[in-house]
Design a protein around this motif. Structure first.
Motif, PDB file in Angstrom:
ATOM      1  N   ASP A  13      -5.448   0.002  10.315  1.00 27.72           N
ATOM      2  CA  ASP A  13      -4.961   1.226  10.948  1.00 27.72           C
ATOM      3  C   ASP A  13      -3.429   1.223  10.914  1.00 27.72           C
ATOM      4  O   ASP A  13      -2.825   0.260  11.401  1.00 27.72           O
ATOM      5  CB  ASP A  13      -5.455   1.299  12.397  1.00 27.72           C
ATOM      6  N   PRO A  14      -2.794   2.234  10.331  1.00 27.39           N
ATOM      7  CA  PRO A  14      -3.414   3.364   9.643  1.00 27.39           C
ATOM      8  C   PRO A  14      -3.851   3.011   8.228  1.00 27.39           C
ATOM      9  O   PRO A  14      -3.455   1.985   7.693  1.00 27.39           O
ATOM     10  CB  PRO A  14      -2.262   4.374   9.585  1.00 27.39           C
ATOM     11  N   VAL A  16      -3.586   4.902   4.588  1.00 33.03           N
ATOM     12  CA  VAL A  16      -3.024   6.066   3.896  1.00 33.03           C
ATOM     13  C   VAL A  16      -3.606   6.139   2.488  1.00 33.03           C
ATOM     14  O   VAL A  16      -4.065   5.128   1.945  1.00 33.03           O
ATOM     15  CB  VAL A  16      -1.477   6.000   3.847  1.00 33.03           C
ATOM     16  N   ARG A 192       5.306   6.118  -3.213  1.00 32.40           N
ATOM     17  CA  ARG A 192       5.211   7.448  -2.591  1.00 32.40           C
ATOM     18  C   ARG A 192       5.223   8.534  -3.670  1.00 32.40           C
ATOM     19  O   ARG A 192       4.608   9.563  -3.536  1.00 32.40           O
ATOM     20  CB  ARG A 192       6.403   7.625  -1.633  1.00 32.40           C
ATOM     21  N   ASP A 217       2.161   9.504   2.683  1.00 33.08           N
ATOM     22  CA  ASP A 217       2.439   8.882   3.987  1.00 33.08           C
ATOM     23  C   ASP A 217       2.780   7.399   3.885  1.00 33.08           C
ATOM     24  O   ASP A 217       2.550   6.637   4.832  1.00 33.08           O
ATOM     25  CB  ASP A 217       1.213   9.055   4.903  1.00 33.08           C
ATOM     26  N   ASP A 219       5.398   5.867   4.239  1.00 36.79           N
ATOM     27  CA  ASP A 219       6.324   5.412   5.296  1.00 36.79           C
ATOM     28  C   ASP A 219       5.566   4.787   6.468  1.00 36.79           C
ATOM     29  O   ASP A 219       6.142   4.033   7.247  1.00 36.79           O
ATOM     30  CB  ASP A 219       7.138   6.591   5.836  1.00 36.79           C
ATOM     31  N   GLN A 220       4.300   5.114   6.597  1.00 37.73           N
ATOM     32  CA  GLN A 220       3.517   4.551   7.711  1.00 37.73           C
ATOM     33  C   GLN A 220       3.120   3.092   7.465  1.00 37.73           C
ATOM     34  O   GLN A 220       2.495   2.468   8.317  1.00 37.73           O
ATOM     35  CB  GLN A 220       2.245   5.372   7.932  1.00 37.73           C
ATOM     36  N   VAL A 221       3.468   2.582   6.305  1.00 38.35           N
ATOM     37  CA  VAL A 221       3.150   1.180   6.002  1.00 38.35           C
ATOM     38  C   VAL A 221       4.449   0.381   6.129  1.00 38.35           C
ATOM     39  O   VAL A 221       5.308   0.425   5.252  1.00 38.35           O
ATOM     40  CB  VAL A 221       2.573   1.048   4.570  1.00 38.35           C
ATOM     41  N   PRO A 222       4.631  -0.343   7.264  1.00 35.59           N
ATOM     42  CA  PRO A 222       5.930  -0.983   7.489  1.00 35.59           C
ATOM     43  C   PRO A 222       6.145  -2.230   6.628  1.00 35.59           C
ATOM     44  O   PRO A 222       5.197  -2.966   6.328  1.00 35.59           O
ATOM     45  CB  PRO A 222       5.882  -1.380   8.975  1.00 35.59           C
TER      46      PRO A 222
END
Ligand code: PEP
Ligand code: MG
Length: 566
Positions: A13-14, A16, A192, A217, A219-222
């Motif tokens: 979670d999350p 993408v 991306r 998305d 950017d949601q993967v740090p």
């Protein structure tokens, strides 16, 4: 964001999603490329007049150092990686770019700012031209960053070398970075931007590491988090359950090992034969594809790629020598050679392409005979010459055929020289009229890259449109079905030589639609062969019917997967 079957998210979670490019599952920490230098562009004329020549020399020396490093890396690489590195090194030495930067330094601009401003001018120009030139914008910016870092005494920008096998996430990857990747350390790529035919995708395919592109998305993967990349489903998930995902990654690695050990000939579990072939660009790539017992020939030799840098049309003798090299790499086997697909994203200097508002739909491929009928005549003469002696008869096909008359005219010229004529089906009109076109030629080969682009009216280079330029689009599958049926009715071969043939799951669907040969990057063949060997022709047909009936590309993938499991 599209929904993903929870069985394949491993509790992450999350999760993408993007466009899947190279199948496989990898699991590890996320890294990103290092920061790129940002030169101060504010202060224009700060270099005193007396120092400007020295500043120009400083720029030339930095560009030389960068080009030298890239050339050195090219000499340690092979295949597409070496070509990409050498081409990027060429940009660092480009006289136009150095001249533009030198002019700015002449006006007093410091070298780093001059390099950046000159790059901007070229970026604008390349973007306007579009196609392959626009694709080189990433390369240009990469060269700029390397030269600026060198001028500022900073470390070379680019991909860090991780201590543990890691997943590389980035906006887009510079070809010079991806070309040097070590698949032992970078185990998956996620970007991306970038479409299925971007540099990132090409290199990932060559390295055989899982790859997903066009993940809006991402950017949601740090950076630093643990994640998985599923290159078959097009997913990236953060903090998955370690045990579940490692078991799945181990199973995927075993599958990759089995694929590496696969040997031809290609056939389904119940013995239905499917030729598995290689796409090549010259003698060297043909020889490297010719591992004994694996692939059974060449399904697409893109001849135009060998001539991109030629100012003048190569002589018939020079061409014959090149074609002979490819034919000789697969003695006695099938070799399909395509006449020049010049124009659009692959302009040739010796074809005087006119300025066109819409070059992908302009005078490209077979249509260049309107400007230069003699170029095709010379090429066919050279092909006939290359095949003289006891070499196998080449199969010769024309790109961008849109009408029955074009197919008829081409076939006549090829037969007159004792070769086997075919055409590519990459324009929807050719797929719709496949029965009439097949009546004129001995075989067809479906170029799914362009067929998808033209069916979906979506530029194959556009990262924003990657979900449309997906060969799983049911409309594209329906056209392929039509071609497959026409081929079966007339007992003629129907190949696929676009990137779709590199996807093991889609390969089953294509076979179910009546496709008789699959040709893609040589590295992709064994995984396709392994997958085909695990299913029956009836299962392929069921998967094809289910995928074609689906109402989206993702639903088509899911439906095919389910049908093949049954
Ligand atoms: C295609 O369009 O699928 C194809 C194989 O041709 P190219 O990629 O060279 O345009
Ligand atoms: Mg094409």
């Amino acid at each position: 964001m599209q929904s993903v079957d929870p069985a394949h998210t491993y509790g992450a979670d999350p999760v993408v999603t993007g466009t899947p490019v190279v199948a496989g599952l990898a699991y590890g920490p996320v890294i990103r490329p290092g920061d790129r230098p940002e030169p101060d562009l504010g202060d224009a004329a700060t270099i005193p007049e007396d120092d400007r020549d020295a500043e120009k020399e400083r720029l030339a020396a930095a560009a030389d150092t960068v080009a030298g490093r890239l050339t050195e890396r090219a000499s340690r690489s092979s295949g597409a990686a070496a070509e990409v590195l050498a081409a990027t090194a060429g940009l660092a030495k480009d006289r136009g770019w150095l001249g533009a930067a030198g002019k700015l330094i002449g006006d007093g601009t410091p070298a780093p700012a001059a390099a950046a401003a000159a790059t901007e001018q070229f970026v604008e120009m390349f973007t306007k031209v579009g196609g392959l030139m626009a694709e080189r914008v990433t390369d240009l910016k990469d060269v700029r960053d390397r030269v600026v870092a060198e001028l500022l005494g900073l470390p070379e920008p680019g991909i860090p070398t991780p201590d543990v096998p890691s997943i590389l996430c980035a906006d887009d990857l510079a070809p010079a970075d991806t070309a040097g990747l070590d698949p032992g350390r970078i185990i998956a790529l996620a970007t991306r931007l970038g479409g299925p035919s971007s540099h990132t995708a090409i290199i990932a395919r060559q390295l055989g590491i899982p790859c997903v592109v066009a993940i809006a998305d991402l950017d949601q993967v740090p950076t630093g988090a643990t994640a998985f990349v599923d290159g078959g489903l097009g997913t990236v998930g953060v903090n998955p359950d370690a045990e579940a995902v490692s078991a799945a990654a181990r199973a995927a690695a075993e599958l990759a090992e089995r694929a590496a050990a696969w040997r031809g000939p290609g056939r389904t579990a119940d013995g239905h034969e499917v030729l598995i072939l290689a796409n090549v660009a010259d003698g060297a790539s043909a020889r490297s594809a010719a591992e004994p017992g694996v692939l059974e020939g060449v399904g697409l030799f893109r001849t135009e790629l060998a001539f991109l840098d030629r100012a003048d049309e190569p002589s018939v003798a020079d061409q014959a020598e090149l074609y002979r090299e490819v034919i000789d790499a697969f003695p006695g086997q099938k070799v399909v050679i395509r006449t020049l697909d010049a124009g659009s994203d692959k302009p040739l200097k010796f074809v005087d392409h006119r300025d066109e508002a819409n070059p992908a739909m302009g005078v490209r491929g077979n249509r260049i005979i309107a400007l230069h009928p003699e170029i095709r005549e010379h090429q066919l003469d050279a092909l006939a010459q290359a095949a003289e002696g006891d070499r196998a008869t080449p199969w010769v096909m024309a790109p961008m055929i849109a009408t029955v008359a074009e197919a008829r005219e081409f076939a006549g010229q090829v037969r007159a020289r004792g070769m086997i004529p075919g055409v590519m089906v990459e324009v929807p009109s050719a797929a719709i009229q496949a029965d009439k076109i097949l009546a004129e030629v001995d075989f067809v080969s479906i170029g799914t890259n362009d067929l998808t682009q033209y069916t979906m009216a979506a530029d194959r280079m556009s990262p924003e449109l990657a979900s449309l330029t997906d060969p799983w689009q049911p409309a594209v599958l329906s056209l392929i079905e039509r071609v497959g049926a026409a081929g079966a009715a007339q007992g003629k071969q129907v190949g696929v030589c676009g990137e779709a043939a590199a996807d093991p799951l889609l390969a089953c669907v294509l076979v179910g639609l009546g496709v008789t040969s699959l040709s893609a990057a040589a590295k992709a063949g064994p995984a396709v062969g392994l997958q085909l060997g695990s299913v029956t022709l009836d299962q392929c047909r069921a998967a094809a019917a289910a995928a074609t009936a689906a109402d989206s590309a993702q639903a088509a993938r899911d439906a095919a997967r389910t049908a093949l499991r049954n």
